[in-house]
Design a protein around this motif. Structure first.
Motif, PDB file in Angstrom:
ATOM      1  N   THR A 124      42.544  -5.521 -15.535  1.00  0.00           N
ATOM      2  CA  THR A 124      41.273  -6.048 -16.032  1.00  0.00           C
ATOM      3  C   THR A 124      40.070  -5.300 -15.463  1.00  0.00           C
ATOM      4  OG1 THR A 124      42.298  -8.217 -16.252  1.00  0.00           O
ATOM      5  CG2 THR A 124      39.898  -8.150 -16.288  1.00  0.00           C
ATOM      6  N   LYS A 125      40.077  -5.045 -14.181  1.00  0.00           N
ATOM      7  CA  LYS A 125      38.946  -4.360 -13.539  1.00  0.00           C
ATOM      8  C   LYS A 125      38.765  -2.950 -14.118  1.00  0.00           C
ATOM      9  CE  LYS A 125      37.433  -2.719  -9.022  1.00  0.00           C
ATOM     10  NZ  LYS A 125      37.829  -2.487  -7.638  1.00  0.00           N
ATOM     11  N   ILE A 128      37.368  -2.996 -17.709  1.00  0.00           N
ATOM     12  CA  ILE A 128      35.916  -3.218 -17.725  1.00  0.00           C
ATOM     13  C   ILE A 128      35.199  -1.901 -17.410  1.00  0.00           C
ATOM     14  CG2 ILE A 128      33.998  -4.384 -16.528  1.00  0.00           C
ATOM     15  CD1 ILE A 128      35.545  -6.285 -18.359  1.00  0.00           C
ATOM     16  N   THR A 132      32.723   0.125 -19.919  1.00  0.00           N
ATOM     17  CA  THR A 132      31.375   0.413 -19.440  1.00  0.00           C
ATOM     18  C   THR A 132      31.091   1.907 -19.543  1.00  0.00           C
ATOM     19  OG1 THR A 132      31.508  -1.465 -17.926  1.00  0.00           O
ATOM     20  CG2 THR A 132      29.815   0.186 -17.457  1.00  0.00           C
ATOM     21  N   SER A 160      38.921 -10.255 -23.323  1.00  0.00           N
ATOM     22  CA  SER A 160      37.985 -11.255 -22.802  1.00  0.00           C
ATOM     23  C   SER A 160      36.606 -11.132 -23.451  1.00  0.00           C
ATOM     24  CB  SER A 160      37.837 -11.093 -21.283  1.00  0.00           C
ATOM     25  OG  SER A 160      37.143  -9.888 -20.989  1.00  0.00           O
ATOM     26  N   ILE A 161      35.836 -12.182 -23.279  1.00  0.00           N
ATOM     27  CA  ILE A 161      34.450 -12.183 -23.756  1.00  0.00           C
ATOM     28  C   ILE A 161      33.667 -11.085 -23.033  1.00  0.00           C
ATOM     29  CG2 ILE A 161      32.334 -13.562 -23.862  1.00  0.00           C
ATOM     30  CD1 ILE A 161      34.394 -14.708 -25.699  1.00  0.00           C
ATOM     31  N   ASN A 162      33.934 -10.892 -21.744  1.00  0.00           N
ATOM     32  CA  ASN A 162      33.236  -9.847 -20.980  1.00  0.00           C
ATOM     33  C   ASN A 162      33.479  -8.460 -21.573  1.00  0.00           C
ATOM     34  OD1 ASN A 162      32.155 -11.660 -19.173  1.00  0.00           O
ATOM     35  ND2 ASN A 162      33.779 -11.390 -17.665  1.00  0.00           N
ATOM     36  N   GLU A 163      34.710  -8.184 -21.971  1.00  0.00           N
ATOM     37  CA  GLU A 163      35.023  -6.891 -22.582  1.00  0.00           C
ATOM     38  C   GLU A 163      34.266  -6.732 -23.897  1.00  0.00           C
ATOM     39  OE1 GLU A 163      39.559  -6.262 -20.831  1.00  0.00           O
ATOM     40  OE2 GLU A 163      39.296  -6.863 -22.919  1.00  0.00           O
ATOM     41  N   GLN A 164      34.230  -7.780 -24.697  1.00  0.00           N
ATOM     42  CA  GLN A 164      33.523  -7.728 -25.978  1.00  0.00           C
ATOM     43  C   GLN A 164      32.026  -7.540 -25.778  1.00  0.00           C
ATOM     44  OE1 GLN A 164      34.674 -11.307 -28.036  1.00  0.00           O
ATOM     45  NE2 GLN A 164      36.841 -10.741 -28.012  1.00  0.00           N
ATOM     46  N   LYS A 165      31.461  -8.227 -24.787  1.00  0.00           N
ATOM     47  CA  LYS A 165      30.024  -8.126 -24.517  1.00  0.00           C
ATOM     48  C   LYS A 165      29.625  -6.696 -24.152  1.00  0.00           C
ATOM     49  CE  LYS A 165      28.876 -12.779 -23.010  1.00  0.00           C
ATOM     50  NZ  LYS A 165      28.491 -13.632 -21.867  1.00  0.00           N
ATOM     51  N   ILE A 166      30.456  -6.027 -23.380  1.00  0.00           N
ATOM     52  CA  ILE A 166      30.138  -4.653 -22.969  1.00  0.00           C
ATOM     53  C   ILE A 166      29.929  -3.772 -24.200  1.00  0.00           C
ATOM     54  CG2 ILE A 166      31.050  -2.557 -21.867  1.00  0.00           C
ATOM     55  CD1 ILE A 166      32.473  -4.475 -19.874  1.00  0.00           C
ATOM     56  N   THR A 169      26.822  -5.309 -26.619  1.00  0.00           N
ATOM     57  CA  THR A 169      25.471  -5.175 -26.056  1.00  0.00           C
ATOM     58  C   THR A 169      25.064  -3.707 -25.924  1.00  0.00           C
ATOM     59  OG1 THR A 169      26.314  -5.319 -23.791  1.00  0.00           O
ATOM     60  CG2 THR A 169      25.536  -7.376 -24.802  1.00  0.00           C
TER      61      THR A 169
END
Length: 181
Positions: A124-125, A128, A132, A160-166, A169
């Protein structure tokens, strides 16, 4: 009528010879050290011929030349096969080496396949960090003939939502329109 014995065509032979020549030439450019050149050439030759090199030695030899070598079709294919058998710590080392050149590798005809496959095995890390790193180039990657497929596959693998947001955005409103066309 048909023979069960495979006879390589002239094209196959030339392709194999040119791949080895390309790997040896690249190895020459990677380092001026005679020991390093011969080690990289040996590992490159092993990959091009399909022989499994000594893993411990190969990792040391490939260090700092991985980005160059995965741009060679046969080496990229073989390295992709080894990814699923590779420990997470080694995957992290490989990723750390290629991270700064990810957008360039995704534009490459052979490097992009390796980068796509690598993404699916990262923790996961590192995923991300991967996202990025490609985010500033996402619009160009998405509209490029070579990198479109790996980008589509990466989007399908977002967990994850975090992956999609990257990814989302990183796009400007005008880029959404360009991607929709």
């Amino acid at each position: 009528c048909g023979s069960s014995v495979y006879n390589p065509s002239i094209s196959d032979i030339i392709t194999r010879q040119s791949a080895f020549t390309k790997a040896a030439t690249i190895a020459d450019k990677v380092s001026l050290s005679p020991n390093s050149i011969s080690s990289v050439a040996t590992v490159s030759f092993s990959f091009t011929t399909g022989i499994i090199p000594n893993c411990n030695n190969s990792l040391n030899v490939l260090k700092n030349s991985f980005c160059v070598l995965i741009k060679i079709q046969q080496i990229s294919r073989i390295c992709q096969l080894y990814l699923e058998k590779t420990s997470q710590s080694i995957l992290h080392l490989i990723f750390s080496e290629i991270m700064s050149q990810l957008p360039e590798l995704l534009f490459d005809p052979y490097g992009n396949y390796f980068c796509l496959k690598l993404f699916s095995f990262l923790d996961t890390k590192d995923r991300i960090m991967y996202l990025t790193n490609i985010a500033p180039s996402f619009a160009q990657l998405s509209t490029n003939k070579i990198s479109t497929y790996p980008i589509q596959c990466i989007i399908e693998q977002l967990h994850s939502i975090n992956e999609q947001k990257i990814i989302f955005t990183s796009l400007k409103p005008t880029e959404y329109i360009k991607l929709a066309l």
